[in-house]
Design a protein around this motif. Structure first.
Motif: not given
Length: 291
Positions: A160-166, A34-36, A279-284, A54-58
């Motif tokens: 804010r930019r984040e990765h999501i899964y599904g 996640v990046t803010c 213009l305010g806030f962006s969520l990616i 960030s989060k990984s196996l390490m």
């Protein structure tokens, strides 16, 4: 053209080019991070602070960078996965008109399923003994450690930019305005074996947008209302429909004052317009399909 300030890294892509960037990267491109972005001032000089968790196996990781508005990185601190790194520390750098210091204490941080800590931590950025950004709940510890003065103006949370899964449902949370409520965002799209897939977006369980004939409308934008405010929604699902199974779609929610205006597709252009026009806030959201 770079997207967002340089401390976001060179892997950022324009939303219209998401298919080309992700398909070649393969499954290795999917990341739990996640990046803010926060906009602030250093002695009247506008700057942008990026914070990436960030989060990984390490283990967990953290990167904090400071950019000026010309995308020049003034200072950056990388805290590697904690198996090999201290959980608290600081970094300082003399710049042209002062001194930037970055402090962090994550030794008692508690985490949920994502990469961001929930409590028991602080991250602070100081410029010439003025605290320009403070994250976390350990505020007294941060002031004691930094010895900094309280800021004249609080940093503005601008992106804010984040990765999501599904598989076909993707979830995220967002707060679109200061003191506004935190909303649950659900993106639903099933592209497997369907001749005419459909995209639906719900906020707090309420459908706010539906795109039919998605094979013809795989990129586009539409205005919705959240908390009574216009929010422009951009989507690019080309990779889901025509790319590899490891590709990701990209969605952006951009608060705006003039919803009838056609917004540019480039993230960097949108960020610049946000700064110039308020213009305010962006969520990616980078949405990855999992098998």
């Amino acid at each position: 053209m770079r997207d967002f300030p340089s401390c976001f890294g060179e892997s950022g892509v324009q939303i219209a080019d998401a298919s080309s960037s992700s398909s070649g990267a393969g499954k290795g491109a999917a990341q739990n991070l996640v990046t803010c972005l926060y906009q602030t001032q250093f002695s009247g000089r506008p700057c942008v602070i990026s914070v990436t968790w960030s989060k990984s196996l390490m283990g967990q990781g953290l990167s904090v960078g400071v950019d000026d508005l010309s995308n020049h990185c003034l200072c950056k601190a990388d805290i590697k996965p904690w198996l090999f790194s201290k959980k608290k520390g600081s970094k300082s750098l003399d710049v042209e008109d002062g001194k930037i210091e970055i402090f962090w204490d994550l030794s008692g941080a508690k985490f949920g399923a994502g990469p961001e800590p929930l409590e028991g931590f602080y991250v602070a950025v100081v410029f010439d003994l003025e605290l320009v950004l403070l994250l976390g709940d350990m505020r007294k510890d941060a002031y004691r450690k930094t010895g900094a003065n309280r800021p004249m103006l609080n940093a503005a949370f601008v992106a804010r930019r984040e990765h999501i899964y599904g598989k076909k449902i993707y979830s995220a949370k967002a707060q679109f305005c200061d003191n506004g409520q935190c909303h649950d965002i659900v993106i639903e799209c099933d592209t497997v074996g369907l001749k005419d897939p459909c995209l639906e977006i719900r906020i707090d369980k309420k459908p706010v947008m539906q795109v039919k004939r998605l094979a013809w409308k795989f990129r586009g934008n539409q205005t919705i209302l959240v908390d009574g405010l216009p929010v422009e929604v951009f989507w690019d699902v080309h990779s889901w429909l025509f790319g590899s199974t490891a590709s990701n779609a990209v969605f952006m929610f951009q608060t705006c004052q003039a919803p009838e205006k056609s917004m540019p597709w480039s993230f960097s252009q949108i960020f610049r317009e946000s700064q110039l026009q308020g213009l305010g806030f962006s969520l990616i959201l980078h949405a990855w399909k999992v098998e």
